[in-house]
Scaffold this active site. Structure first.
Site, PDB file in Angstrom:
ATOM      1  N   PHE A 180       0.731  -1.223  -0.050  1.00 51.01           N
ATOM      2  CA  PHE A 180       0.145   0.067  -0.172  1.00 51.01           C
ATOM      3  C   PHE A 180       0.823   1.326   0.008  1.00 51.01           C
ATOM      4  CE2 PHE A 180      -1.655  -2.877   3.180  1.00 51.01           C
ATOM      5  CZ  PHE A 180      -2.381  -3.798   2.323  1.00 51.01           C
ATOM      6  N   CYS A 181       2.058   1.171  -0.660  1.00 49.43           N
ATOM      7  CA  CYS A 181       3.033   2.267  -0.868  1.00 49.43           C
ATOM      8  C   CYS A 181       3.407   2.860   0.636  1.00 49.43           C
ATOM      9  CB  CYS A 181       2.088   3.726  -1.433  1.00 49.43           C
ATOM     10  SG  CYS A 181       1.779   3.298  -3.266  1.00 49.43           S
TER      11      CYS A 181
END
Length: 497
Positions: free
Chosen positions: A305-306
């Site tokens: 998720f970055c």
């Protein structure tokens, strides 16, 4: 108190800020950039601009930040009176919903004052303000990037950077575009920036239609929900219900199906990060979970998720392991979800003002149907299982056998099965292709996970059927006949017929 600079995204806001800070004093003394490891990629990216311009960089985990802010860690002591320090963290982790104290802002500034230094706080509030109110008159943040689509869903492509007016003097903008200067001379380099921060930093034509739509979105959201406080109560209740149901999921042997990350307390935001495990303790790759969820019309976010820092902490991945995974072929956003038995990411569900309890029930139904190994299955296997006990010690139990006659389809679960020269008889013997010979996999067609493949050894027939009966079952013969068409395809770079 604050000036508003409209940008196209939260990432653009952070990038604009990073590019507008000089990161070094006029006398050559470097600034210092301090950030929490649990941060969005955009916040980590600031460190590369800061380092390139000569700043000193420090990344800390939560405990180290707490030690610094309480005076137990003297790392920040000893700076000269003119040193400038930028502290960056997210008020809510986009990985797991974990919330970090808003009081860190004022504590950091007090620490700077006590050390005869100066500092400013970059507070990434994009995830936090999507479901919670943030009173900046009571929070000492100086730069606050947010994304409007995370709040409303529409307009997309619009965010802003909130700049505390008392911190404007820290900014130094070199580039100027249309509308950001009062005048300039193209011949001798003279130019005069606009006095307003908003006008000075909003280069070119803004997405004005989205900005106009922002007012409508705010009014409509209040009309539907009654305000952000109601949204906060609603999403909190949804999250607690989801946590309760997810934690109740167990296999027949009492092994938890779901492993939840960063579940600290009820103050967490409406985000849950988890992985799914089989009854033998093996993890189910997040790509597999995502593809099967699509069949149930459930949208999941998978991977890190970055936020690699939070992902490393949750999955207990060392820095060396992250590099080893990359060398093994894993890159951000790919489907290589397990390396050497260890997950490279997780599954995330997020809730907003339009989420319902029925959505949670659907999620639980999907997990139960797709991954729960029930008591019935165990009992059926136990009737025929063979226990091998060597003379010296007990090795284990063969509980069941999973046979995959057709690639990417559902397995047959059997208690016994004949062997061939290559392993289990007829295991992975068939595949489904397009008319042109292109192999269909779960990556290409998630509906394959609904197809049951069953072999009758007595009749030597393979039967394919669909679990929801949307298609009529049909039969394939084991052995090719003269009337069958030969199709060429490719599996793992090898040609097959």
């Amino acid at each position: 108190l604050f000036s508003v600079v409209f940008v196209r995204s939260c990432t653009d806001a952070i990038k604009l800020l990073a590019s507008s800070l000089p990161w070094i004093q006029s006398d050559g003394q470097p600034w210092r950039y301090i950030y929490l490891n649990d941060n969005h990629t955009s916040i980590i990216g600031v460190s590369y601009i800061a380092r390139e311009k000569g700043a000193e960089i420090n990344c800390y985990d939560e405990k180290s930040i707490e030690d610094i802010l309480t005076g137990n860690n003297k790392t920040l002591n000893g700076f000269s009176r003119n040193a400038i320090n930028i502290f960056a963290y997210s008020s809510q982790s986009n990985f797991s919903g974990k919330r970090y104290p808003l009081s860190w802002c004022d504590k950091f500034k007090s620490l700077m004052t006590a050390n005869c230094s100066s500092g400013a706080v970059l507070l990434d509030a994009a995830s936090y303000v999507s479901t919670s109110s943030l009173n900046l008159s009571q929070v000492g943040a100086d730069f606050v990037p947010i994304s409007f689509y995370k709040i409303f869903g529409f307009p997309t492509g619009l965010g802003c950077l909130l700049v505390r007016n008392s911190a404007i003097h820290l900014l130094y903008k070199v580039y100027f575009g249309g509308g950001t200067v009062e005048g300039y001379n193209p011949w001798n380099g003279w130019h005069e920036p606009r006095k307003s921060v908003s006008e000075r930093y909003e280069d070119g034509t803004l997405p004005f239609l989205e900005i106009i739509g922002l007012d409508c979105s705010m009014k409509k959201l209040f009309e539907i929900t009654g305000g952000m406080r109601n949204i906060e109560y609603h999403t909190s209740a949804i999250t607690q219900y989801a946590l309760k149901r997810l934690k109740s999921l167990k296999h027949y042997n009492n092994i938890n199906i779901v492993r939840i990350y960063d579940e600290i307390n009820t103050k967490n935001g409406p985000i849950i990060a988890f992985n799914i495990y089989r009854c033998n303790g093996n993890v189910v790759g997040y790509s597999t979970v995502e593809r099967i969820a699509e069949v149930y019309n459930i949208q999941l976010r998978t991977g890190c998720f970055c936020n690699t820092g939070a992902c490393m902490r949750a999955l207990e991945l060392s820095g060396d392991r992250v590099i080893e995974n990359w060398k093994a072929g894993h890159v951000c956003g790919d489907s290589l979800d397990v390396v050497q038995g260890v997950p490279t990411g997780a599954v995330r569900v997020s809730f907003g003002w339009c989420s319902r309890m029925e959505d949670i029930d659907r999620l639980i139904e999907f997990i139960e149907e797709g991954f729960l190994e029930s008591v019935r299955t165990a009992q059926e296997s136990n009737e025929h299982r063979t226990v091998y006990r060597p003379m010296t010690s007990f090795l284990g139990v063969l509980d069941s056998i999973r046979l995959y006659p057709v690639k990417s389809c559902r397995p047959m679960i059997v208690d016994s099965w004949p062997l061939s020269d290559t392993g289990l008889l007829w295991d992975r013997r068939w595949m489904i292709t397009t008319e042109t010979g292109t192999l269909l996999t779960l990556n290409r067609c998630s509906q394959l996970c609904k197809i049951n493949a069953t072999i009758d050894l007595h009749t030597e027939m393979l039967t394919l059927s669909v679990t929801d009966n949307s298609l009529s079952p049909f039969v394939l013969e084991q052995h090719a006949t003269d009337g069958n068409k030969c199709v060429r395809s490719r599996i793992c770079a090898e040609r097959v017929e």
